[in-house]
Each structure stands twice: as structure tokens, then as C-alpha cells.
Design a protein around this motif. Structure first.
Motif, PDB file in Angstrom:
ATOM      1  N   ARG A  72       7.337 -15.057  -8.698  1.00  0.00           N
ATOM      2  CA  ARG A  72       8.166 -15.752  -7.708  1.00  0.00           C
ATOM      3  C   ARG A  72       7.635 -17.160  -7.469  1.00  0.00           C
ATOM      4  O   ARG A  72       6.429 -17.345  -7.366  1.00  0.00           O
ATOM      5  CB  ARG A  72       8.145 -14.988  -6.383  1.00  0.00           C
ATOM      6  CG  ARG A  72       8.901 -13.676  -6.422  1.00  0.00           C
ATOM      7  CD  ARG A  72       8.998 -13.137  -5.009  1.00  0.00           C
ATOM      8  NE  ARG A  72       9.732 -11.886  -4.941  1.00  0.00           N
ATOM      9  CZ  ARG A  72       9.965 -11.246  -3.797  1.00  0.00           C
ATOM     10  NH1 ARG A  72       9.520 -11.747  -2.650  1.00  0.00           N
ATOM     11  NH2 ARG A  72      10.653 -10.124  -3.790  1.00  0.00           N
ATOM     12  N   TYR A  80       3.365  -7.025   4.000  1.00  0.00           N
ATOM     13  CA  TYR A  80       3.994  -7.373   5.283  1.00  0.00           C
ATOM     14  C   TYR A  80       4.093  -6.108   6.124  1.00  0.00           C
ATOM     15  O   TYR A  80       3.799  -5.007   5.628  1.00  0.00           O
ATOM     16  CB  TYR A  80       5.377  -7.991   5.050  1.00  0.00           C
ATOM     17  CG  TYR A  80       6.194  -7.254   4.017  1.00  0.00           C
ATOM     18  CD1 TYR A  80       6.872  -6.085   4.344  1.00  0.00           C
ATOM     19  CD2 TYR A  80       6.261  -7.698   2.702  1.00  0.00           C
ATOM     20  CE1 TYR A  80       7.596  -5.395   3.393  1.00  0.00           C
ATOM     21  CE2 TYR A  80       6.988  -7.010   1.747  1.00  0.00           C
ATOM     22  CZ  TYR A  80       7.646  -5.867   2.105  1.00  0.00           C
ATOM     23  OH  TYR A  80       8.357  -5.171   1.174  1.00  0.00           O
ATOM     24  N   CYS A 140       0.696 -13.649   3.168  1.00  0.00           N
ATOM     25  CA  CYS A 140       0.523 -12.334   2.546  1.00  0.00           C
ATOM     26  C   CYS A 140      -0.591 -11.504   3.166  1.00  0.00           C
ATOM     27  O   CYS A 140      -1.717 -11.984   3.347  1.00  0.00           O
ATOM     28  CB  CYS A 140       0.262 -12.541   1.061  1.00  0.00           C
ATOM     29  SG  CYS A 140      -0.103 -10.994   0.201  1.00  0.00           S
ATOM     30  N   MET A 186      11.069 -16.147  -0.771  1.00  0.00           N
ATOM     31  CA  MET A 186      11.189 -15.433   0.502  1.00  0.00           C
ATOM     32  C   MET A 186      12.197 -16.170   1.377  1.00  0.00           C
ATOM     33  O   MET A 186      12.328 -17.395   1.284  1.00  0.00           O
ATOM     34  CB  MET A 186       9.822 -15.357   1.183  1.00  0.00           C
ATOM     35  CG  MET A 186       8.910 -14.341   0.537  1.00  0.00           C
ATOM     36  SD  MET A 186       7.248 -14.433   1.211  1.00  0.00           S
ATOM     37  CE  MET A 186       6.662 -15.912   0.402  1.00  0.00           C
ATOM     38  N   PRO A 192      13.620 -10.973   2.535  1.00  0.00           N
ATOM     39  CA  PRO A 192      13.260 -11.657   3.776  1.00  0.00           C
ATOM     40  C   PRO A 192      11.748 -11.791   3.912  1.00  0.00           C
ATOM     41  O   PRO A 192      11.000 -10.925   3.462  1.00  0.00           O
ATOM     42  CB  PRO A 192      13.819 -10.734   4.867  1.00  0.00           C
ATOM     43  CG  PRO A 192      13.979  -9.407   4.212  1.00  0.00           C
ATOM     44  CD  PRO A 192      14.262  -9.675   2.768  1.00  0.00           C
ATOM     45  N   ILE A 223       8.620 -11.345   6.091  1.00  0.00           N
ATOM     46  CA  ILE A 223       8.289 -10.487   7.226  1.00  0.00           C
ATOM     47  C   ILE A 223       6.861 -10.800   7.652  1.00  0.00           C
ATOM     48  O   ILE A 223       5.932 -10.731   6.839  1.00  0.00           O
ATOM     49  CB  ILE A 223       8.425  -8.998   6.837  1.00  0.00           C
ATOM     50  CG1 ILE A 223       9.864  -8.729   6.366  1.00  0.00           C
ATOM     51  CG2 ILE A 223       8.087  -8.092   8.013  1.00  0.00           C
ATOM     52  CD1 ILE A 223      10.023  -7.458   5.582  1.00  0.00           C
TER      53      ILE A 223
END
Ligand code: 5AD
Ligand code: SF4
Ligand code: FES
Length: 369
Positions: A161, A317, A68, A204, A234, A236
């Protein structure tokens, strides 16, 4: 092969092997999955897409996740916290434009002062919107007491998440310490259910060290946990993070996008009545990524309401889109885009997760609780 895919898609319950096979299909055969998912979506949740106005409240975070951009170890980030008035202005905007709901997201903090500040904010948002704005929180792992307090102040959905449902993979993506503990994160998801939220989680896609098997397990994890909402996108890479060193081992951005599309479609197929977000990360890899996600199963979108002057500082990202667009620019743009892809914005509707009502036996409320 094509017949094989069709046969699998007709099964009542997909198992891990099925999911791995489907995740491994080429772009041509993936269209069969997308078509099936679109059918399921139409039947179960219809073509409405619900807006959740997103406010990125603060980029101050005690955590140091390896992927992150706003991790605490990144000293290049200018840290900010929005003023109460800025959040309330975003809430008024959402309310005035019939968004019906907003999401307040923040780096993870848990000081008593922070907890209280959020509580006050929730109460005020409820007040200025006559109790009508639905509020989703995304503020990481907190104590049961905090979750309960925020729930009482008016939040009714929560996103947390799991990032990667495999404990081994999770460990490779986070520092090995007490605040980045896999079991604790799972526990937090259970606490959210216990305290009465509609619970969303996600992962992710295309992470370093991640294999199709992990993604199949992620889908099964969602089903077993019986989640109400999901947000997946996705992975990144970001230059100022430890995972950046593996950038040459990643699958291509195009492959990450396709894999994310398959994940959205398969989740719609196996959990047909949940809410699924078309995430900003999908738009980062494809200019119409969110719209494509809507076509294959997503039914929630989160237009950014963070004041433009702060957005540069909330870059989780690289190449995040809509950094310079004012909220009012995005409305019309999004509305047109969604229409073009066969959707219709559910203005003024909460668009709660139908799954939540089935799971809890509660009666669906549209607006005020
Ligand atoms: N790529 C994609 N998503 C990311 N997130 C954090 N860093 C990245 C990245 N590099 C996601 C995480 C987190 C959410 C707020 O943003 O999944 O939960
Ligand atoms: Fe903090 Fe979330 Fe970024 Fe992890 S992913 S460092 S918890 S903002
Ligand atoms: Fe932001 Fe189009 S959605 S400008």
C-alpha cells in the motif's frame, strides 16, 4: 444535484473534480454511485468472490509508522514469528478447503536470513499444494533482487500500500527518515511491476489531515500507476500510536465507512477489471462491512488463517474482528454472508486480476503456472 451526479457517472473518464464531487455526496446520493459500480462490476468481473487465506507471519517490524499498532516503537506488543510448520498447516488448510490462494503478510524485515526463510517457505507451500496454491506476499519494501528471488520461489502477487499518495500527507504519517521515504516506496511499486508480479496497492481512508482532494488524487494515482489490485480500508485509531492524539479531529466512524464504500465503488468504476479486496478494517466499522463492499465493487476477501493464539498480537488497529474464530468457523460464516449479498465464492479458482493479463498481454492461467 441528483441529475448532476447521474451526469458525472455517465462520463467515460472521471477527472479529479468529478471524483471530489462524488466523494462528497451524502449517503442518499451515494446510492447512485453504488448502483453504477455494481453494474460495472457485474459486467466486467461478475459476481464471483475469491478467497485469499491470510497468514500474519510476523509482527516484528523495523518500521515505525505513526498509525500502526505493531510499529517498532510500541513496546506493549508481544512479538512473534510463526514457525514454518504453522504456516504450512495454514497452507494445507487453504488447499484442502479450496481457497486456491493465500496471502502471507508480515512486518517489514529485510535481513538475508528473513529473505531466505520466506523463499524456503514459498518453495514448500508450492510443493505441498502441487503448485496449485497461488501466493500473494505483503512484506513491504525490499530490493529488486529479493522481489525477483521470491517471484522465482513461487509468489506471483504482491501488495504494497502506498498508504497515502500525497507526499505531504505521507510525510505526516511516517517518521522523516531513510526507511520511511515516499520516493522509495513508489520505486518499490515499480520494481514489483518490473519483476513480474500482479501488483496491488491501497490507502487508508479517513486519516487525520486527509481531505477529499487527497482521496480523489489517490484514485487517480491508482489509475496512473495502472495497478492490478487494490486493498483500501478506513483508518482506525490505535491507542498506542502517535496519531492517536488526533482522534478528536477525525470524521466519525460511520463517515469513514461511507467514504470507504465510495472509494471502493469509484475505483471499480474507473478501473473496472482490477481485483479489489473487501478489507477487514471495513468489517471493524460495520458488522457486514465486507459484504457491503462486495456489493459495490470488491471481489476478493481474505479470511484469516493465522493461528488464533497469535492474533491478539497482530492488532494494527482497535476492534479487529474474528480474533477468536478458528479458520473453519469463518468458512461457512463467510460463504453464507457472501451469498446473502449476491456473491458466489470462487472455490478452487485463482481469480487473478483480469487487468494484469490485459496489461501484460499474457494469457490467463487458472491454476498451475
Ligand atoms: N487503521 C487502518 N489500517 C491500518 N493499517 C495499519 N495501521 C492501520 C490503522 N490504524 C494498514 C496499513 C497497512 C496494512 C497492513 O494495515 O494500510 O498497509
Ligand atoms: Fe510495520 Fe506495516 Fe505497521 Fe508500518 S504499517 S509499522 S510497515 S507493520
Ligand atoms: Fe470470521 Fe464470520 S467471517 S466468523
Amino acid at each position: 444535484m441528483e441529475n448532476n451526479i447521474k451526469q458525472i457517472l455517465e462520463k467515460d473518464r472521471l477527472n479529479k473534480e468529478d471524483l471530489i464531487t462524488l466523494l462528497g455526496t451524502n449517503e442518499e446520493r451515494a446510492k447512485l454511485i453504488y448502483a453504477r459500480a455494481a453494474e460495472v462490476k457485474q459486467q466486467m468481473v461478475g459476481n464471483k468472490v475469491y478467497f485469499r487465506g491470510l497468514v500474519e507471519y510476523s509482527n516484528i517490524c523495523t518500521k515505525n509508522c505513526y498509525y500502526c499498532g505493531v510499529r517498532s516503537g510500541n513496546k506493549k506488543v508481544n512479538r512473534y514469528t510463526l514457525h514454518e510448520e504453522e504456516v504450512l498447516a495454514a497452507a494445507r488448510f487453504a488447499y484442502a478447503h479450496n481457497y486456491a490462494s493465500m496471502v502471507i503478510q508480515s512486518g517489514e524485515l529485510s535481513s538475508p536470513a528473513f529473505v531466505k526463510r520466506i523463499g524456503k517457505l514459498l518453495t514448500k507451500i508450492k510443493k505441498i499444494s502441487n503448485g496449485e496454491l497461488g501466493i500473494t506476499l505483503s512484506m513491504g519494501e525490499q530490493t529488486e533482487e529479493t522481489y525477483r528471488y521470491w517471484r522465482e520461489c513461487g509468489a506471483h502477487r504482491y501488495l504494497l500500500r502506498i498508504e497515502a499518495s500525497s507526499p505531504e500527507l505521507y510525510r505526516k504519517l511516517h517518521p522523516n527518515d531513510k526507511i520511511h521515504n515516499y520516493e522509495q516506496r513508489i520505486e518499490a511499486l515499480h520494481l514489483l511491476k518490473k519483476t513480474g508480479y500482479q501488483v496491488g496497492t491501497g490507502v487508508m481512508i479517513g486519516l487525520p489531515f486527509q481531505r477529499l482532494e487527497h482521496l480523489a488524487d489517490d484514485l487517480i494515482f491508482f489509475r496512473d500507476l495502472d495497478i492490478d489490485m487494490a486493498g483500501m480500508g478506513p483508518y482506525i485509531e490505535h491507542e498506542d500510536t502517535p496519531l492517536y492524539q488526533y482522534k478528536d479531529q477525525l470524521i466519525s466512524k460511520r463517515e469513514r465507512f461511507t467514504l470507504s464504500m465510495k472509494m471502493v465503488a469509484l475505483l471499480r468504476i474507473i478501473m473496472n477489471d482490477i481485483n479489489i479486496a473487501a478489507t477487514t478494517a471495513m468489517q471493524t466499522l460495520d458488522p457486514v462491512g465486507r459484504e457491503k463492499a462486495i456489493k459495490v465493487g470488491a471481489n476478493v476477501i481474505m479470511p484469516n488463517l493465522t493461528p488464533v493464539s497469535y492474533r491478539q498480537n497482530y492488532l494494527l488497529y482497535e476492534d479487529k474482528p474474528c480474533i477468536d474464530e478458528e479458520a473453519s468457523d469463518c468458512i461457512e460464516c463467510l460463504d453464507n454472508r457472501i451469498r446473502m449479498y449476491g456473491g458466489e465464492v470462487g472455490y478452487g479458482e485463482w481469480g487473478d486480476s483480469k487487468h494484469y493479463y490485459k496489461r501484460t498481454g499474457k494469457t490467463e492461467v487458472n491454476q498451475k503456472e
